[in-house]
Design a protein around this motif. Structure first.
Motif, PDB file in Angstrom:
ATOM      1  N   TYR A 116     -14.149 -19.172  69.178  1.00 46.32           N
ATOM      2  CA  TYR A 116     -15.577 -19.112  69.479  1.00 46.32           C
ATOM      3  C   TYR A 116     -16.353 -19.330  68.191  1.00 46.32           C
ATOM      4  O   TYR A 116     -15.988 -18.821  67.136  1.00 46.32           O
ATOM      5  CB  TYR A 116     -15.943 -17.743  70.062  1.00 46.32           C
ATOM      6  N   GLN A 117     -17.458 -20.020  68.326  1.00 37.89           N
ATOM      7  CA  GLN A 117     -18.219 -20.411  67.146  1.00 37.89           C
ATOM      8  C   GLN A 117     -19.683 -20.036  67.363  1.00 37.89           C
ATOM      9  O   GLN A 117     -20.247 -20.321  68.411  1.00 37.89           O
ATOM     10  CB  GLN A 117     -18.028 -21.911  66.979  1.00 37.89           C
ATOM     11  N   ALA A 118     -20.277 -19.391  66.376  1.00 33.37           N
ATOM     12  CA  ALA A 118     -21.709 -19.088  66.452  1.00 33.37           C
ATOM     13  C   ALA A 118     -22.463 -20.211  65.764  1.00 33.37           C
ATOM     14  O   ALA A 118     -21.869 -20.983  65.009  1.00 33.37           O
ATOM     15  CB  ALA A 118     -21.980 -17.768  65.749  1.00 33.37           C
ATOM     16  N   PRO A 119     -23.769 -20.326  65.996  1.00 31.77           N
ATOM     17  CA  PRO A 119     -24.538 -21.256  65.173  1.00 31.77           C
ATOM     18  C   PRO A 119     -24.404 -20.830  63.704  1.00 31.77           C
ATOM     19  O   PRO A 119     -24.328 -19.631  63.420  1.00 31.77           O
ATOM     20  CB  PRO A 119     -25.976 -21.060  65.660  1.00 31.77           C
ATOM     21  N   ALA A 120     -24.349 -21.797  62.791  1.00 32.27           N
ATOM     22  CA  ALA A 120     -24.087 -21.474  61.382  1.00 32.27           C
ATOM     23  C   ALA A 120     -25.191 -20.588  60.795  1.00 32.27           C
ATOM     24  O   ALA A 120     -26.362 -20.741  61.123  1.00 32.27           O
ATOM     25  CB  ALA A 120     -23.994 -22.772  60.583  1.00 32.27           C
ATOM     26  N   ASN A 121     -24.775 -19.637  59.931  1.00 29.01           N
ATOM     27  CA  ASN A 121     -25.786 -18.875  59.194  1.00 29.01           C
ATOM     28  C   ASN A 121     -25.474 -18.871  57.702  1.00 29.01           C
ATOM     29  O   ASN A 121     -26.126 -18.180  56.929  1.00 29.01           O
ATOM     30  CB  ASN A 121     -25.913 -17.450  59.738  1.00 29.01           C
ATOM     31  N   ALA A 122     -24.464 -19.638  57.293  1.00 32.11           N
ATOM     32  CA  ALA A 122     -24.089 -19.667  55.880  1.00 32.11           C
ATOM     33  C   ALA A 122     -24.008 -21.113  55.413  1.00 32.11           C
ATOM     34  O   ALA A 122     -24.085 -22.040  56.220  1.00 32.11           O
ATOM     35  CB  ALA A 122     -22.754 -18.975  55.690  1.00 32.11           C
ATOM     36  N   TYR A 123     -23.875 -21.299  54.122  1.00 32.06           N
ATOM     37  CA  TYR A 123     -23.824 -22.669  53.581  1.00 32.06           C
ATOM     38  C   TYR A 123     -22.917 -22.729  52.367  1.00 32.06           C
ATOM     39  O   TYR A 123     -22.624 -21.701  51.741  1.00 32.06           O
ATOM     40  CB  TYR A 123     -25.230 -23.134  53.168  1.00 32.06           C
ATOM     41  N   TYR A 124     -22.446 -23.940  52.078  1.00 33.86           N
ATOM     42  CA  TYR A 124     -21.870 -24.263  50.763  1.00 33.86           C
ATOM     43  C   TYR A 124     -22.837 -25.223  50.104  1.00 33.86           C
ATOM     44  O   TYR A 124     -23.314 -26.161  50.736  1.00 33.86           O
ATOM     45  CB  TYR A 124     -20.507 -24.949  50.897  1.00 33.86           C
ATOM     46  N   ALA A 125     -23.142 -24.989  48.836  1.00 37.72           N
ATOM     47  CA  ALA A 125     -24.065 -25.895  48.144  1.00 37.72           C
ATOM     48  C   ALA A 125     -23.775 -25.915  46.648  1.00 37.72           C
ATOM     49  O   ALA A 125     -23.246 -24.949  46.085  1.00 37.72           O
ATOM     50  CB  ALA A 125     -25.509 -25.450  48.386  1.00 37.72           C
ATOM     51  N   LEU A 126     -24.131 -27.028  46.025  1.00 36.10           N
ATOM     52  CA  LEU A 126     -24.099 -27.116  44.567  1.00 36.10           C
ATOM     53  C   LEU A 126     -25.424 -26.582  44.042  1.00 36.10           C
ATOM     54  O   LEU A 126     -26.471 -26.852  44.629  1.00 36.10           O
ATOM     55  CB  LEU A 126     -23.966 -28.574  44.126  1.00 36.10           C
ATOM     56  N   TYR A 127     -25.397 -25.805  42.985  1.00 40.21           N
ATOM     57  CA  TYR A 127     -26.626 -25.432  42.276  1.00 40.21           C
ATOM     58  C   TYR A 127     -26.576 -26.139  40.917  1.00 40.21           C
ATOM     59  O   TYR A 127     -25.568 -26.072  40.220  1.00 40.21           O
ATOM     60  CB  TYR A 127     -26.700 -23.917  42.024  1.00 40.21           C
ATOM     61  N   PHE A 128     -27.675 -26.799  40.570  1.00 41.85           N
ATOM     62  CA  PHE A 128     -27.708 -27.559  39.310  1.00 41.85           C
ATOM     63  C   PHE A 128     -28.353 -26.737  38.194  1.00 41.85           C
ATOM     64  O   PHE A 128     -29.443 -26.176  38.383  1.00 41.85           O
ATOM     65  CB  PHE A 128     -28.502 -28.853  39.502  1.00 41.85           C
ATOM     66  N   ALA A 129     -27.691 -26.685  37.048  1.00 42.34           N
ATOM     67  CA  ALA A 129     -28.231 -25.927  35.908  1.00 42.34           C
ATOM     68  C   ALA A 129     -29.226 -26.802  35.151  1.00 42.34           C
ATOM     69  O   ALA A 129     -28.854 -27.844  34.611  1.00 42.34           O
ATOM     70  CB  ALA A 129     -27.102 -25.492  34.987  1.00 42.34           C
ATOM     71  N   THR A 130     -30.486 -26.355  35.156  1.00 40.04           N
ATOM     72  CA  THR A 130     -31.510 -27.179  34.510  1.00 40.04           C
ATOM     73  C   THR A 130     -32.313 -26.394  33.474  1.00 40.04           C
ATOM     74  O   THR A 130     -33.014 -26.972  32.669  1.00 40.04           O
ATOM     75  CB  THR A 130     -32.519 -27.709  35.559  1.00 40.04           C
ATOM     76  N   ILE A 133     -20.498 -24.574  42.510  1.00 39.11           N
ATOM     77  CA  ILE A 133     -20.460 -24.657  43.973  1.00 39.11           C
ATOM     78  C   ILE A 133     -20.370 -23.216  44.477  1.00 39.11           C
ATOM     79  O   ILE A 133     -19.493 -22.471  44.088  1.00 39.11           O
ATOM     80  CB  ILE A 133     -19.278 -25.534  44.468  1.00 39.11           C
ATOM     81  N   GLU A 134     -21.340 -22.826  45.288  1.00 43.04           N
ATOM     82  CA  GLU A 134     -21.358 -21.449  45.787  1.00 43.04           C
ATOM     83  C   GLU A 134     -21.603 -21.445  47.289  1.00 43.04           C
ATOM     84  O   GLU A 134     -22.012 -22.447  47.878  1.00 43.04           O
ATOM     85  CB  GLU A 134     -22.461 -20.632  45.095  1.00 43.04           C
TER      86      GLU A 134
END
Lengths: 310, 537
Positions: B269-283, B429-430
């Motif tokens: 069973y799958q819920a609608p997504a509530n999490a993410y994987y993303a790159l954060y850029f150090a600026t 990547i977090e």
């Protein structure tokens, strides 16, 4: 003998003290601030105030010698403080897990000896026969197979397909079977090879020839004269294995959800849970030191050629 | 003396072999016999119990943080004043209504006749005691415990120190569970929930049973008991489900979800997504050679170099969605819809890098002034062993487009944060998840300096800009929901399309796998809000 024992115990005290100083220093030198890890795990915002407050709460704001002295003062009264992560007394946490670890370690060691002693003897007596080669191959396979893989295979075969044993957890003896076999299969080859090699050497000695010449039965020659000498290094290995197993077996514990001390230790290290790590290191050092001492004393009893000086 | 002892040992050693074999065969026989027996008894014990295989035990048992059976694994022992539904709506729960009465103050009316597990009635004193506990430990809204006041037996007021309007959203979080002050949240939690605690063995099992006097008949549990078994290893959890030792498992190892769904007798069973994987850029405050990504064209080029469709299909076998922002549609649909985002485009990568002064060398890699375009990607939250193989796949995708990537991976979170603090990186990547319906929560915590009370948040290496920060503060302080949504959309546009401080990769859903005899499985997008009452066999 008593003087020897006393001096060994004093040495043991010094070694343990040195280990606690060293582990304390290493923990604090390692990267990772426990206060920040705790806050981050809780999803808290890190500001100067929250970090300082948490450091003070954990007692990390004190100078290192003060922190060590506090720890030592508690430790001699068997009070190892409370876990940074769960807030529980460390002694309670470790003791709560020790039972499961001892149970698994004992079962695995007994199984390992049950397989390795007879196989080791047979391989030595029937050296270079098919039996010897087969047992060596078995040992090679056993030693090479990683525990996590073997554990999952055993679960799949005996729990999922055949349904003979539970997949995981601790409780009845049935729960112990698969984790103990997994662990024993990784230990047994080492013992088997050691017994075989030592017994092979022993059986070439002059006193064996004398025994045979005396007309002693082959069985007596092997078991009484040969095995007795061959067992000495095994005793050393046994002591070390026992101490090692008391430190927990992370992989097997994780695979079988076995609530032992190894999982606790790894978790504590990753979370920089200093009080738990510190107490764990002490426990493990104590186990190794005592096992060493016991092995040395056992030598004296087992081998009349070894004499204690002192 | 010694001679006697030695003789004993020698005799023992001689007889040992035979004795060991006899004892050992006996032990094995016994174990075997028990094994046979357990094979028939380990599987489910009747229709009124559900056995749930869960990940490792993470409960805190002492102090203000203590939350046994409540957080992070929610066994429905306690409840909150307001509840977050699976479609991310806030509904009245232990509070029947609330209003903003001015001067940063909220007034909550409590539901009458709600019983704690010990038979006491829930009242404003208990609510104050419970909220104060969390405020001392880790406030999710800026109000000290002294700012929580009992007005009368069924009314409570909360005043924040500054204009922070997301109090109601924060109160959905299980950390704000309501307890009876007569219990102990770490050892004996007494709540108002549909289940009451029966047994807890650390790292082994948590057992709860149906609470007969539960106030909400519509939400009465379908089973008498829930047994939560802690199983840290994902593969073992799956095998336990296959063997029928557990009825359902959560979380499901994502990489195994597709294979598990193919198994007869098991449903994922799958819920609608509530999490993410993303790159954060150090600026911010980056020094050479780690300042490459201070050029927004390079940040955009990285985003165009990633083939998200392939990642979602190949790594997660469809148990994930392509992400445009950090806010999945289930959390706030307007954000995802209002952002353009990035799709895979080698042409755009080439255009942007050329524009930024890079040329493609003979080896196919981009370079500028003789220096190759090489980026350091750090992975460690979640631990590298869990997020694998995503970092390696990203590395390969970027190298395909001529951008060299050095991967630094940590399994140890302390070492990870220490490394990130050195600044010797270009991006991380977090993953992040939305456990509250407050759209400012993640932007505020990760990308703002937000010195709201004269104090900056530490380690904000991924700070965006003033305009973004203003939108986030608008989300925090707006009274009107429409304005909150508008600010959230605007903030996301800055974060992704304009400034491009992040590289969203995938939205990640919460998964539950259950045996087919389990009915009524509804997966909450946020695992910490999961309800078990509707499930049964």
């Amino acid at each position: 003998m008593l003087r020897y024992l006393a001096s060994r115990l004093v040495q043991l005290g010094v070694v343990l003290f040195a280990i606690t100083v060293l582990s304390f220093a290493l923990l604090h030198l390692a990267p990772g601030d426990p206060a920040q890890i705790l806050l981050r795990n809780q999803g808290a915002l890190l500001t100067q105030t929250t970090v300082e407050k948490m450091r003070a709460e954990l007692g990390l704001d004190q100078p290192l010698p003060v922190q060590y002295w506090r720890w030592l003062r508690g430790a001699v009264r068997l009070d190892f403080g409370v876990s940074f992560r769960t807030g529980q007394p460390v002694a309670e946490l470790l003791l709560g897990r020790l039972g499961a670890t001892v149970e698994l370690a004992a079962a695995a060691l007994v199984l390992a000896l049950l397989w390795s002693v007879p196989l080791g003897i047979l391989a030595a007596v029937y050296r270079d026969t098919l039996l010897d080669h087969a047992s060596r191959l078995l040992a090679l396979v056993g030693a090479s197979m990683p525990s996590f893989w073997l554990g999952l295979l055993l679960i799949y075969a005996f729990a999922v397909q055949l349904g003979w044993f539970p997949v995981l957890g601790r409780g009845s003896l049935a729960h112990l079977v698969l984790p103990a076999i997994t662990l024993a299969l990784s230990l047994a080859p080492v013992y088997m090879r050691l017994i075989r090699a030592n017994l092979c050497d022993a059986l070439r000695e002059d006193y064996i020839r004398t025994a045979r010449a005396k007309g002693a039965s082959e069985r007596r020659v092997i078991l009484r004269h040969g095995l007795r000498t061959a067992l000495i290094p095994v005793v050393t290995l046994f002591g070390m294995t026992l101490a090692h197993l008391l430190g927990g077996t992370v992989v097997v514990e994780t695979i079988f959800a076995w609530p032992g001390i190894g999982q606790l230790a790894v978790e504590a290290i990753l979370n920089r849970d200093f009080p738990v790590v510190q107490a764990f290191v002490l426990l493990l050092s104590l186990a190794f030191a005592l096992a060493n001492l016991a092995v040395d004393l056992f030598y004296v009893l087992l081998d009349p050629r070894i004499r204690v000086e002192g | 003396m010694a001679t006697t002892a030695r003789d004993v040992v020698v005799r023992w050693a001689q007889r040992g072999g035979r004795a060991l074999i006899v004892v050992g065969l006996g032990v094995l026989g016994l174990l075997g016999a028990l094994g046979w027996e357990s094979g028939t008894t380990a599987v489910g014990q009747g229709a009124s119990e559900l056995v749930i295989g869960v990940a490792k035990d993470q409960y805190r048992l002492e102090g203000d943080a203590a939350a046994l059976g409540v957080y992070p694994l929610n066994a429905n022992i306690t409840e909150t004043l307001v509840r977050l539904t699976p479609d991310f709506q806030i509904i009245p729960w232990l509070a029947t209504s609330w209003e903003y009465v001015g001067e940063n103050t909220w007034r909550f009316s409590l539901r009458r006749g709600v019983k704690f597990h010990n038979g006491d009635e829930m009242d404003a004193e208990a609510v104050k005691w419970s909220l104060a506990k969390q405020q001392r430990f880790q406030p999710l809204f800026p109000a000290g415990e002294e700012n929580i006041r009992v007005v009368d037996k069924y009314t409570i007021e909360i005043t924040t120190r500054w204009d922070f309007r997301r109090v109601v959203e924060a109160l959905t979080h299980p950390s704000y569970a309501i307890y009876s002050p007569k219990g102990d949240p770490g050892r004996n939690p007494i709540g108002t929930g549909p289940f009451r605690l029966v047994e807890y063995r650390q790292n082994e099992v948590l057992v709860v049973e149906r609470f007969a006097d539960y106030w909400n008949a519509e939400e009465a549990p379908r089973v008498d008991r829930l047994v939560f078994r802690f199983v840290p290893d994902g593969s073992t959890r799956i095998l336990a489900l296959q063997a029928g030792q557990v009825d359902l498992i959560v979380p499901v190892p994502r990489e195994n979800a597709a294979a598990l769904a193919q198994q007869p007798g098991i449903t994922v069973y799958q819920a609608p997504a509530n999490a993410y994987y993303a790159l954060y850029f150090a600026t911010k405050d980056q020094v050479p050679p780690y300042d490459t990504l201070t050029d927004p064209r390079v940040r955009k080029a990285v985003n165009y170099a990633i083939d998200r469709e392939t990642i979602v299909e190949q790594i997660y076998s469809g148990f994930a969605e392509v992400a445009k922002t950090l806010t999945p549609p289930a959390v706030l649909p307007e954000v995802d819809a209002g952002v353009e985002g990035f799709s895979f485009s080698p042409e755009r990568v080439a255009e942007l890098l050329t524009e930024a002064g890079y040329t493609r060398g003979a080896d196919g890699f981009w370079e500028k002034d003789g220096e190759p375009l090489a980026l350091t990607l750090v992975s460690g939250f979640p631990p590298a062993s869990i997020i694998k193989p995503l970092p390696e796949v990203l590395q390969a995708m970027l190298e395909d487009q001529g951008i060299r990537v050095r991967l630094v991976e940590f399994d140890d979170i302390g070492a990870y944060y220490d490394y990130v603090d050195t600044g010797e990186l270009h991006m991380v990547i977090e993953s992040g998840s939305w456990n509250m319906p407050d759209p400012s929560f993640i932007p505020f915590g990760l990308f703002c300096s937000c010195n709201t009370e004269g104090e900056a948040i530490l380690y904000q290496r991924f700070w965006i800009n003033e305009a973004f920060e203003q939108e986030v503060m608008r989300m925090v302080s707006a009274e009107d929901r429409a304005e909150v949504v508008e600010a959230a959309v605007r903030a996301a546009q800055i974060l992704v399309d304009e400034f491009t401080g992040v590289g969203p990769i995938a939205y990640i859903p919460n998964l539950i796998a259950a045996r087919d005899e389990v009915q009524g499985v509804v997966v909450h997008p946020a695992a910490v809000h999961q309800r078990w009452t509707g499930m049964g066999k």
